[in-house]
Design a protein around this motif. Structure first.
Motif, PDB file in Angstrom:
ATOM      1  N   LEU A 143      44.787  26.517  33.978  1.00  0.00           N
ATOM      2  CA  LEU A 143      45.113  27.333  35.150  1.00  0.00           C
ATOM      3  C   LEU A 143      45.291  28.801  34.768  1.00  0.00           C
ATOM      4  CD1 LEU A 143      47.508  24.890  37.044  1.00  0.00           C
ATOM      5  CD2 LEU A 143      45.130  25.445  37.591  1.00  0.00           C
ATOM      6  N   GLU A 144      45.896  29.039  33.606  1.00  0.00           N
ATOM      7  CA  GLU A 144      46.006  30.420  33.126  1.00  0.00           C
ATOM      8  C   GLU A 144      44.621  31.004  32.844  1.00  0.00           C
ATOM      9  OE1 GLU A 144      48.548  30.050  29.733  1.00  0.00           O
ATOM     10  OE2 GLU A 144      50.311  29.595  30.959  1.00  0.00           O
ATOM     11  N   GLN A 145      43.740  30.183  32.270  1.00  0.00           N
ATOM     12  CA  GLN A 145      42.384  30.632  31.980  1.00  0.00           C
ATOM     13  C   GLN A 145      41.610  30.902  33.267  1.00  0.00           C
ATOM     14  OE1 GLN A 145      41.114  31.420  29.008  1.00  0.00           O
ATOM     15  NE2 GLN A 145      39.180  32.019  29.947  1.00  0.00           N
ATOM     16  N   SER A 146      41.934  30.174  34.343  1.00  0.00           N
ATOM     17  CA  SER A 146      41.253  30.412  35.622  1.00  0.00           C
ATOM     18  C   SER A 146      41.531  31.835  36.113  1.00  0.00           C
ATOM     19  CB  SER A 146      41.665  29.372  36.669  1.00  0.00           C
ATOM     20  OG  SER A 146      43.005  29.545  37.068  1.00  0.00           O
ATOM     21  N   LEU A 147      42.735  32.318  35.861  1.00  0.00           N
ATOM     22  CA  LEU A 147      43.044  33.716  36.208  1.00  0.00           C
ATOM     23  C   LEU A 147      42.178  34.662  35.380  1.00  0.00           C
ATOM     24  CD1 LEU A 147      44.672  35.972  37.556  1.00  0.00           C
ATOM     25  CD2 LEU A 147      46.434  35.634  35.793  1.00  0.00           C
ATOM     26  N   ARG A 148      42.047  34.395  34.096  1.00  0.00           N
ATOM     27  CA  ARG A 148      41.212  35.241  33.235  1.00  0.00           C
ATOM     28  C   ARG A 148      39.755  35.227  33.703  1.00  0.00           C
ATOM     29  NH1 ARG A 148      44.148  32.312  29.253  1.00  0.00           N
ATOM     30  NH2 ARG A 148      45.954  33.503  28.578  1.00  0.00           N
ATOM     31  N   GLU A 149      39.278  34.041  34.114  1.00  0.00           N
ATOM     32  CA  GLU A 149      37.898  33.928  34.605  1.00  0.00           C
ATOM     33  C   GLU A 149      37.711  34.776  35.863  1.00  0.00           C
ATOM     34  OE1 GLU A 149      35.348  32.370  33.183  1.00  0.00           O
ATOM     35  OE2 GLU A 149      36.457  31.384  31.573  1.00  0.00           O
ATOM     36  N   ALA A 150      38.700  34.739  36.766  1.00  0.00           N
ATOM     37  CA  ALA A 150      38.610  35.538  37.993  1.00  0.00           C
ATOM     38  C   ALA A 150      38.622  37.036  37.667  1.00  0.00           C
ATOM     39  CB  ALA A 150      39.773  35.186  38.929  1.00  0.00           C
ATOM     40  N   LEU A 151      39.515  37.441  36.768  1.00  0.00           N
ATOM     41  CA  LEU A 151      39.609  38.854  36.401  1.00  0.00           C
ATOM     42  C   LEU A 151      38.330  39.330  35.716  1.00  0.00           C
ATOM     43  CD1 LEU A 151      43.307  39.014  35.129  1.00  0.00           C
ATOM     44  CD2 LEU A 151      42.395  39.849  37.319  1.00  0.00           C
ATOM     45  N   ALA A 152      37.736  38.464  34.881  1.00  0.00           N
ATOM     46  CA  ALA A 152      36.493  38.835  34.197  1.00  0.00           C
ATOM     47  C   ALA A 152      35.369  39.058  35.196  1.00  0.00           C
ATOM     48  CB  ALA A 152      36.106  37.751  33.196  1.00  0.00           C
ATOM     49  N   ARG A 153      35.438  38.358  36.333  1.00  0.00           N
ATOM     50  CA  ARG A 153      34.422  38.512  37.375  1.00  0.00           C
ATOM     51  C   ARG A 153      34.829  39.595  38.384  1.00  0.00           C
ATOM     52  NH1 ARG A 153      30.605  35.133  37.791  1.00  0.00           N
ATOM     53  NH2 ARG A 153      30.482  35.350  40.050  1.00  0.00           N
ATOM     54  N   LYS A 154      35.950  40.275  38.123  1.00  0.00           N
ATOM     55  CA  LYS A 154      36.481  41.327  39.001  1.00  0.00           C
ATOM     56  C   LYS A 154      36.759  40.784  40.406  1.00  0.00           C
ATOM     57  CE  LYS A 154      34.970  45.225  36.345  1.00  0.00           C
ATOM     58  NZ  LYS A 154      35.378  44.663  35.118  1.00  0.00           N
ATOM     59  N   GLU A 155      37.300  39.570  40.446  1.00  0.00           N
ATOM     60  CA  GLU A 155      37.677  38.943  41.712  1.00  0.00           C
ATOM     61  C   GLU A 155      39.198  38.824  41.741  1.00  0.00           C
ATOM     62  OE1 GLU A 155      33.478  36.495  42.123  1.00  0.00           O
ATOM     63  OE2 GLU A 155      35.201  35.502  41.200  1.00  0.00           O
ATOM     64  N   ASN A 156      39.799  39.184  42.869  1.00  0.00           N
ATOM     65  CA  ASN A 156      41.256  39.206  42.921  1.00  0.00           C
ATOM     66  C   ASN A 156      41.850  37.939  43.517  1.00  0.00           C
ATOM     67  OD1 ASN A 156      40.578  39.563  45.563  1.00  0.00           O
ATOM     68  ND2 ASN A 156      41.721  41.471  45.863  1.00  0.00           N
ATOM     69  N   TRP A 157      41.108  36.865  43.516  1.00  0.00           N
ATOM     70  CA  TRP A 157      41.580  35.563  43.966  1.00  0.00           C
ATOM     71  C   TRP A 157      41.180  34.522  42.922  1.00  0.00           C
ATOM     72  CZ3 TRP A 157      37.074  37.772  45.551  1.00  0.00           C
ATOM     73  CH2 TRP A 157      35.915  37.013  45.386  1.00  0.00           C
ATOM     74  N   ILE A 158      41.848  33.379  42.971  1.00  0.00           N
ATOM     75  CA  ILE A 158      41.499  32.250  42.102  1.00  0.00           C
ATOM     76  C   ILE A 158      41.051  31.115  43.007  1.00  0.00           C
ATOM     77  CG2 ILE A 158      42.315  30.575  40.394  1.00  0.00           C
ATOM     78  CD1 ILE A 158      44.458  32.679  39.610  1.00  0.00           C
ATOM     79  N   GLY A 159      39.775  30.773  42.894  1.00  0.00           N
ATOM     80  CA  GLY A 159      39.212  29.688  43.687  1.00  0.00           C
ATOM     81  C   GLY A 159      38.936  28.464  42.827  1.00  0.00           C
ATOM     82  N   THR A 160      38.394  27.446  43.447  1.00  0.00           N
ATOM     83  CA  THR A 160      38.081  26.222  42.700  1.00  0.00           C
ATOM     84  C   THR A 160      37.051  26.492  41.612  1.00  0.00           C
ATOM     85  OG1 THR A 160      36.371  25.588  44.294  1.00  0.00           O
ATOM     86  CG2 THR A 160      38.601  24.733  44.683  1.00  0.00           C
ATOM     87  N   GLU A 161      36.166  27.477  41.863  1.00  0.00           N
ATOM     88  CA  GLU A 161      35.167  27.829  40.854  1.00  0.00           C
ATOM     89  C   GLU A 161      35.833  28.369  39.592  1.00  0.00           C
ATOM     90  OE1 GLU A 161      35.358  31.456  43.689  1.00  0.00           O
ATOM     91  OE2 GLU A 161      35.783  29.308  43.727  1.00  0.00           O
ATOM     92  N   HIS A 162      36.910  29.126  39.768  1.00  0.00           N
ATOM     93  CA  HIS A 162      37.619  29.673  38.610  1.00  0.00           C
ATOM     94  C   HIS A 162      38.385  28.577  37.860  1.00  0.00           C
ATOM     95  CE1 HIS A 162      37.368  33.173  41.487  1.00  0.00           C
ATOM     96  NE2 HIS A 162      36.641  33.568  40.447  1.00  0.00           N
TER      97      HIS A 162
END
Length: 201
Positions: A143-162
């Motif tokens: 779940l912490e990595q999902s935040l990193r994945e979202a930030l790397a994509r410059k997205e300010n939300w965490i979705g199921t894809e992240h």
């Protein structure tokens, strides 16, 4: 961090707890997160699993079949003439689906039957109410990595894809085993998912 989760992603987090309960596991692992995402096929992460034929039911069966033993352990048992799949099938014929999963919860160690085991089962209080199932370290890391994945994509939300990308980035053995049992590899799932997302900004 949780405030960044979309509604679908929040449902995955609560759904992972339910997946652990259904399987009678005492903690929520990264594999339960993937099973919960599979239950949201209308979401971006769930659609990627769906395209690869991965359903919640298939995830549960893969989790049950892979258990805590890796392929080397299973091979060692086969060399001794022990077929783990046959043992599981016999136990489930005799004691019902998920019998070995229930045993992992502690019934086999205490010698209690299913009727008496309900007194100490970790997901229910003495009155039968559900209690909280804790997240294992690898699920928290995913779940912490999902935040990193979202930030790397410059997205300010965490979705199921992240969440899926976060689980895959960790490469935890339980999820790798589950995906292999489902006939796919983490790399294939990641590639499919990324192919259906907008390019990272």
């Amino acid at each position: 961090m949780f405030e960044r989760f979309t509604k679908e992603a929040r449902l995955v987090v609560t759904g992972a707890q339910e997946e652990a309960r259904v399987l009678r596991h005492s903690r929520i692992g990264a594999e339960h997160l993937l099973a919960a995402v599979a239950g949201r096929p209308q979401s971006l992460g769930g659609a990627a699993l769906f395209r690869l034929g991965i359903t919640p039911e298939a995830c549960r069966e893969a989790i049950r079949s892979t258990g805590d033993l890796d392929e080397d352990d299973a091979e060692a048992l086969r060399a001794l003439g022990i077929d783990l799949s046959a043992v599981r099938a016999r136990a489930e014929r005799a004691f019902g689906p998920g019998a070995l999963d229930r045993a992992q919860g502690g019934a086999s160690e205490t010698g209690e039957t299913d009727e008496t085991a309900s007194r100490w089962w970790p997901f229910r209080s003495a009155k039968g109410a559900r209690s909280h199932v804790t997240f294992a370290v690898e699920a928290k890391q995913a779940l912490e990595q999902s935040l990193r994945e979202a930030l790397a994509r410059k997205e300010n939300w965490i979705g199921t894809e992240h969440i899926v990308l976060g689980v895959l980035a960790l490469g935890h053995p339980s999820t790798v085993k589950m995906l292999r049992a489902l006939g796919t590899a983490p790399e294939a799932l990641r590639a499919d998912l990324l192919a259906h997302l907008r390019p990272a900004a």
